[in-house]
Motif scaffolding. Structure first.
Motif, PDB file in Angstrom:
ATOM      1  N   ASP A  42       0.841  -1.194   0.000  1.00  0.00           N
ATOM      2  CA  ASP A  42       0.000   0.000   0.000  1.00  0.00           C
ATOM      3  C   ASP A  42       0.879   1.249   0.000  1.00  0.00           C
ATOM      4  O   ASP A  42       2.109   1.153   0.071  1.00  0.00           O
ATOM      5  N   CYS A  73       2.632   4.509   1.587  1.00  0.00           N
ATOM      6  CA  CYS A  73       3.214   4.764   2.901  1.00  0.00           C
ATOM      7  C   CYS A  73       2.317   5.694   3.709  1.00  0.00           C
ATOM      8  O   CYS A  73       1.643   6.563   3.155  1.00  0.00           O
ATOM      9  N   THR A  74       2.332   5.499   5.007  1.00  0.00           N
ATOM     10  CA  THR A  74       1.609   6.394   5.906  1.00  0.00           C
ATOM     11  C   THR A  74       2.366   7.716   6.002  1.00  0.00           C
ATOM     12  O   THR A  74       3.531   7.818   5.601  1.00  0.00           O
ATOM     13  N   GLU A  75       1.719   8.728   6.548  1.00  0.00           N
ATOM     14  CA  GLU A  75       2.387  10.017   6.749  1.00  0.00           C
ATOM     15  C   GLU A  75       3.607   9.846   7.652  1.00  0.00           C
ATOM     16  O   GLU A  75       4.659  10.448   7.407  1.00  0.00           O
ATOM     17  N   ARG A 106       4.200   0.783   1.944  1.00  0.00           N
ATOM     18  CA  ARG A 106       3.784   0.230   3.238  1.00  0.00           C
ATOM     19  C   ARG A 106       3.485  -1.240   2.998  1.00  0.00           C
ATOM     20  O   ARG A 106       2.743  -1.589   2.070  1.00  0.00           O
ATOM     21  N   GLU A 132       3.579  -4.526  10.313  1.00  0.00           N
ATOM     22  CA  GLU A 132       3.535  -3.365   9.429  1.00  0.00           C
ATOM     23  C   GLU A 132       4.943  -2.804   9.338  1.00  0.00           C
ATOM     24  O   GLU A 132       5.652  -2.718  10.338  1.00  0.00           O
ATOM     25  N   ARG A 162       7.764  -0.291   6.536  1.00  0.00           N
ATOM     26  CA  ARG A 162       8.038   0.400   5.288  1.00  0.00           C
ATOM     27  C   ARG A 162       8.899  -0.528   4.443  1.00  0.00           C
ATOM     28  O   ARG A 162       9.856  -1.115   4.923  1.00  0.00           O
TER      29      ARG A 162
END
Length: 129
Positions: free
Chosen positions: A55, A57-59, A73, A120, A122
């Motif tokens: 997915d 990447c988160t902030e 992610r 989870e 990166r």
């Protein structure tokens, strides 16, 4: 009194429900092997199947040191991985949702949810892709 989070019950439930949604991937465990002269080299083990979601990447991931716009992610279902926890030496092979191509991802910033349903992290594109 032990709650559900103290057992593997939720991990199994989440694994059985989410394994049909997550994509097929591979985990390549990497072990460090001592060499003459006192140096260590990474040695890749044979790949094993796992279930993974790739997915954006988160902030928080985008704020991490070394972030690149090719990073992703990764969510890996724990119930699909036998043995020890993942480490930052390991590699995940999965399809990049942006291109549909298979990529090798080095792992950075591993965490797990409280139910131990998934890891989870990166994913940093491996130069060996």
């Amino acid at each position: 009194m032990s709650g559900l989070l103290g057992t593997d019950a939720l991990q199994g439930i989440f694994g059985s429900v989410l394994s049909s949604i997550y994509e097929d991937g591979q985990l390549i465990r990497v072990v460090m092997q001592w060499q003459p002269g006192g140096t260590e080299i990474p040695v890749e083990q044979p790949p094993v199947a796992c279930k993974v979601q790739v997915d954006v990447c988160t902030e928080a991931m985008r704020q991490q040191e070394g972030y690149s716009d090719t990073d992703v992610r990764l969510l890996v279902l724990q119930s699909t991985v036998a043995g020890a926890d993942l480490t930052s030496d390991d590699i995940i092979v999965a399809k990049d949702f942006r291109t549909g191509d298979w990529q090798r991802w080095k792992l950075y910033g591993l965490t797990q949810d409280p139910a131990r349903a998934y890891w989870e992290m990166r994913g940093i594109r491996d130069a060996n892709s």
